[in-house]
Design an enzyme around this catalytic site. Structure first.
Site, PDB file in Angstrom:
ATOM      1  N   GLN B 124      13.771 -12.614   6.271  1.00  0.00           N
ATOM      2  CA  GLN B 124      13.418 -11.674   7.338  1.00  0.00           C
ATOM      3  C   GLN B 124      12.012 -11.997   7.837  1.00  0.00           C
ATOM      4  OE1 GLN B 124      12.361  -7.921   5.850  1.00  0.00           O
ATOM      5  NE2 GLN B 124      12.401  -6.859   7.812  1.00  0.00           N
ATOM      6  N   SER B 127       7.033  -9.136   9.589  1.00  0.00           N
ATOM      7  CA  SER B 127       5.601  -8.823   9.434  1.00  0.00           C
ATOM      8  C   SER B 127       4.723  -9.967   9.901  1.00  0.00           C
ATOM      9  CB  SER B 127       5.274  -8.542   7.978  1.00  0.00           C
ATOM     10  OG  SER B 127       5.878  -7.359   7.568  1.00  0.00           O
ATOM     11  N   SER B 159       9.722 -13.061   2.009  1.00  0.00           N
ATOM     12  CA  SER B 159      10.312 -13.362   0.706  1.00  0.00           C
ATOM     13  C   SER B 159      11.369 -14.448   0.878  1.00  0.00           C
ATOM     14  CB  SER B 159      10.993 -12.124   0.112  1.00  0.00           C
ATOM     15  OG  SER B 159      10.130 -11.032   0.120  1.00  0.00           O
ATOM     16  N   GLU B 242      16.670  -1.475   5.185  1.00  0.00           N
ATOM     17  CA  GLU B 242      15.685  -2.057   4.278  1.00  0.00           C
ATOM     18  C   GLU B 242      15.506  -1.233   3.016  1.00  0.00           C
ATOM     19  OE1 GLU B 242      11.679  -2.720   5.781  1.00  0.00           O
ATOM     20  OE2 GLU B 242      11.320  -4.143   4.151  1.00  0.00           O
ATOM     21  N   GLU B 372       1.013   5.175   1.789  1.00  0.00           N
ATOM     22  CA  GLU B 372       0.588   6.047   2.894  1.00  0.00           C
ATOM     23  C   GLU B 372       1.703   6.185   3.935  1.00  0.00           C
ATOM     24  OE1 GLU B 372      -1.170   3.568   1.546  1.00  0.00           O
ATOM     25  OE2 GLU B 372      -2.709   4.763   0.555  1.00  0.00           O
TER      26      GLU B 372
END
Lengths: 372, 404
Positions: B124, B127, B159, B242, B372
């Site tokens: 994937q 990011s 990953s 996910e 967070e």
């Protein structure tokens, strides 16, 4: 996997919540807080009429013969409403003590009255500051007469019956006794507490008539079993209160604007409320397990009860204090209701032993079950 | 209230167990194979037997199984000695559902069976250094060139990029519109010229992730999923899956391991387990651990009823990771000066468990949504609290303030 409540319990929850919304409003809690009443006697009679005090008492003793799963549902709703009545003393402690250790005559005499709410019972345990133990007991019984004193007994001033722990020279060093309060040898002295919505008193026994409950010298063992049951029930009451705190904080934060936007949109507040939700959710899951263990009288009950108790005590303390914090200055005023839960949090957390006491019980229980 | 299977669940469990016992690969069958070859061997056999990707629709080779049936299969699979198949989870758990929703029939026929059988591994590519929690702030750009797109930029935290055959990729095709509107979604062959993969070394010393650089990488327009500018919606299909793919985690340090340690180390001349401070801390961690366990039982019960797992499942990672971190740190404190030693061979009792947890958990608290962000998810999607005002709303991506 069916780790959930059933249809009947869900219906009961809806019914109880609706009933308490009608009959146990914040105005009623405030009436007891501000006034001279020892408890909301009107609410107590209505609750008894609903049969809640009779929930887990067998039918042969005038009860409804329902399971503990029904009783925990009611406990949660009473906690949610911060009900100013002696339900926990009378139902989780006095009634359970009779069910646990009473002989047929004792049960026949007291349980129908407790079931109907005609009699209120309580449990007298501590004799002063610090953690009670069998070795520290001074109160004793000789030839059926009790001498000694008990400290800060919840709902003592409205009870007709006390379950009292006294010293024993045999067995585990303690025995349980039934002590009716309508005798001149039982003296009460009102104690002021952080929560005036629940009355407390110091009790002195001056050769008071006392009847052995269970076997002589088995009092501490019985007490431990009794407190495990009460811990699960109290955990549900604490959980209901913690949920109300989250609900109150959320509603206030959504409606309160600062710097041009609802304070609920600031991460400092969002994360605080998320933290409350997380603590309440984990406490709820542990309370589920406690309810299962109580209802099936599982060998895991001591561990499950301690886990539920510690989780709910921690969750309610956090939710009650952070609810005030979320309300800002208004939360600290007498006019607002946040105080109800902050006060009650401490009453519920200390009534059968503090968080620290139950943490210790948890570790002992984990040794006994050999939790790997 | 009980912990038992329903009749149907019990029958399914029996069926799964029977098949697994008859078909679990033997050591002889797999002799000489490395970890990857073993994973592929087992995955292929599961696919042939109809036990791979059972949640998928029958049309895609699944068996339309319920969520609880998937849980039961996983439980039973954990009881037999079969190869670990985690390398397929991104492809099967994230890429495949996206292809099922957005790809044409031809692409679906080409890729989905190979995903199920473990022949292809996917990664994937979402990011970026400039966009982690704020994923849509990504900058890797795609420019149209005839029937192809030319990709330039960098992805990070990928990953398995080094052993993947294909990747799912979100890029910016139009920087002049607000950030969510200028994205498009592609899949690509990881062997394409111009793709360069560099492992990232983590503070734990391991390398589980990569940086992936794109230099003039050519992707045919036929490998686009969704319309140009629709990349964000397509990404949401992937991201919705996910949370199911990233485990609740919690590292190796648990109540039982710290309690075992506390019996062996001393405080004031007595075993630490006798110290009331130690006991109180252990008890509170047990309460959290049990709370997570029974929360998962409640989730399973809801699945068993046919409910869909909701955002409340963010709790597992949010609570579990930092709990393990704190427990590992506490265990190291109990060891006093010895606590700093991290040497698996020389630590006969715990094989550096606490030190490894201490070094691993900072990553787990960030991967798949930081603590967070998880708290925001609970606040916004469970409690219904409003989002914070955003500085980048409604303005062209090129005008969004950046730090560099």
């Amino acid at each position: 996997m069916n780790f959930e409540f059933g249809e009947e319990q869900n219906l009961l929850r809806d019914q109880a919540r609706g009933f308490l919304a009608d009959h146990c409003s914040p105005a009623l809690v405030r009436r007891v807080l501000d006034g001279d009443e020892l408890y909301a006697e009107d609410l107590w009679h209505k609750v008894a009429q609903m049969g809640w005090t009779a929930t887990a008492i067998p039918e042969e003793y005038g009860g409804l013969g329902l399971s503990y799963l029904e009783l925990v549902v009611i406990a949660e709703e009473l906690g949610r409403a911060c009900a100013p009545i002696p339900f926990s003393s009378s139902v989780y402690l006095a009634t359970e003590a009779l069910l646990l250790a009473g002989n047929a005559a004792q049960k026949e005499h007291w349980l129908p009255q407790l079931a109907a709410g005609e009699a209120i019972g309580t449990f007298a345990y501590s004799e002063g500051s610090g953690q009670p133990s069998a070795e520290r007991l001074i109160t004793q019984v000789s030839s059926g007469k009790m001498t000694g004193s008990k400290a800060v007994v919840a709902d003592a001033e409205v009870s007709q019956l006390m379950i009292v722990v006294a010293k024993s020279e045999v067995g585990d060093g303690a025995s349980l006794y039934l002590v009716p309060t309508d005798q001149s040898a039982v003296h009460l002295e009102t104690v002021k507490t952080v929560d005036p919505t629940r009355n407390h008193a110091n009790v002195r026994f001056d050769e008071a008539d006392a009847q052995l409950l269970g076997q002589e010298g088995q009092g501490w063992t019985l007490l431990t079993q009794l407190l495990n049951r009460a811990a699960v029930l109290l955990a549900w009451e604490q959980l209901g209160a913690a949920d109300t705190c989250l609900e109150m904080a959320k509603n206030y934060a959504m409606g309160r604007y600062a710097f041009g936007r609802p304070i609920a949109s600031y991460q400092a507040i969002k994360h605080k409320l998320a933290d409350m939700y997380v603590k309440n959710t984990l406490a709820r899951s542990n309370a589920y397990y406690g309810a299962w263990a109580l209802n099936t009288n599982a060998v895991e009950l001591p561990l499950a009860a301690a886990t539920a108790r510690v989780g709910s005590s921690q969750a309610l303390y956090f939710a009650a204090k952070e609810n005030i914090q979320t309300h800002g200055g208004m939360g600290y005023t007498w006019e607002f209701d946040c105080q109800f839960y902050y006060r009650r949090a401490k009453i519920l957390a200390l009534v059968i032993g503090s968080e620290g006491v139950w943490q210790e019980k948890l570790i002992q229980a984990s040794d006994e079950l050999d939790v790997a | 209230m009980d912990f038992e299977d329903t009749k149907e669940e019990s029958a399914f469990r029996e069926q799964a167990r029977t098949w697994l016992q008859a078909n679990a690969p033997t050591e002889a069958e797999m002799s000489g194979m490395d970890t990857m070859a073993r994973a592929k061997f087992w995955q292929k056999r599961k696919a042939e037997g109809g036990w791979a990707c059972i949640r998928w629709p029958k049309a895609f080779g699944g068996r339309d199984a319920s969520a609880i049936e998937q849980v039961i299969l996983s439980q039973e699979e954990a009881k037999v000695a079969v190869p670990e198949t985690g390398v397929f989870s991104i492809g099967q758990g994230m890429a495949a559902p996206t292809l099922m929703t957005w790809a044409d029939a031809e692409a679906q026929a080409n890729f989905i069976p190979r995903l199920a059988s473990g022949e292809d591994i996917w990664c994937q590519l979402f990011s970026e250094p400039a966009g982690g929690s704020d994923l849509a702030a990504l900058r890797t750009k795609a420019e149209k060139d005839g029937d192809d797109w030319i990709i330039n930029g960098q992805k990070i935290w990928t990953s398995g990029a080094h052993y993947s055959d294909f990747g799912i990729l979100v890029v910016r095709t139009d920087p002049t519109v607000p950030k969510h509107k200028g994205l498009s979604y592609f899949y690509l062959d990881m062997k394409s010229p111009g793709v360069e993969i560099k492992p990232i070394r983590q503070i734990s010393g391991e390398s589980n992730f990569n940086e992936v650089y794109f230099t003039d990488v050519r992707i045919p327009d036929s490998q686009r999923l969704g319309d140009v500018g629709q990349g964000w919606q397509v990404s949401l299909t992937t991201l919705m899956n996910e949370r199911a793919s990233i485990g609740a985690g919690g590292g190796g340090t648990k109540f039982s391991s710290v309690k075992a340690l506390a019996k062996t180390v001393m405080i004031d001349g007595k075993p630490a387990i006798e110290d009331s401070h130690v006991r109180a801390k252990l008890a509170s961690w047990y309460v959290q651990e049990a709370g997570l366990k029974y929360t998962s039982y409640r989730t399973l019960s809801a699945l068993s009823r046919g409910a869909v797992p909701g955002p409340e499942n963010s709790i597992g990672k949010l609570v579990g990771a930092v709990k393990s971190q704190d427990m590992a740190s506490f265990a190291m404190d109990l060891l006093e000066q010895e606590g700093v030693v991290r040497d698996r061979e020389k630590d006969a009792a715990f094989a550096a468990l606490f030190q490894d947890t201490y070094m691993a958990i900072p990553g787990l608290r960030i991967a798949g949504g930081t603590d967070e962000i998880m708290a925001n998810i609970i606040a916004e999607r469970v409690l219904g609290l409003p989002q914070e005002p955003r500085m980048d709303k409604g303005i062209p991506f090129t005008e969004v303030p950046t730090g560099s």
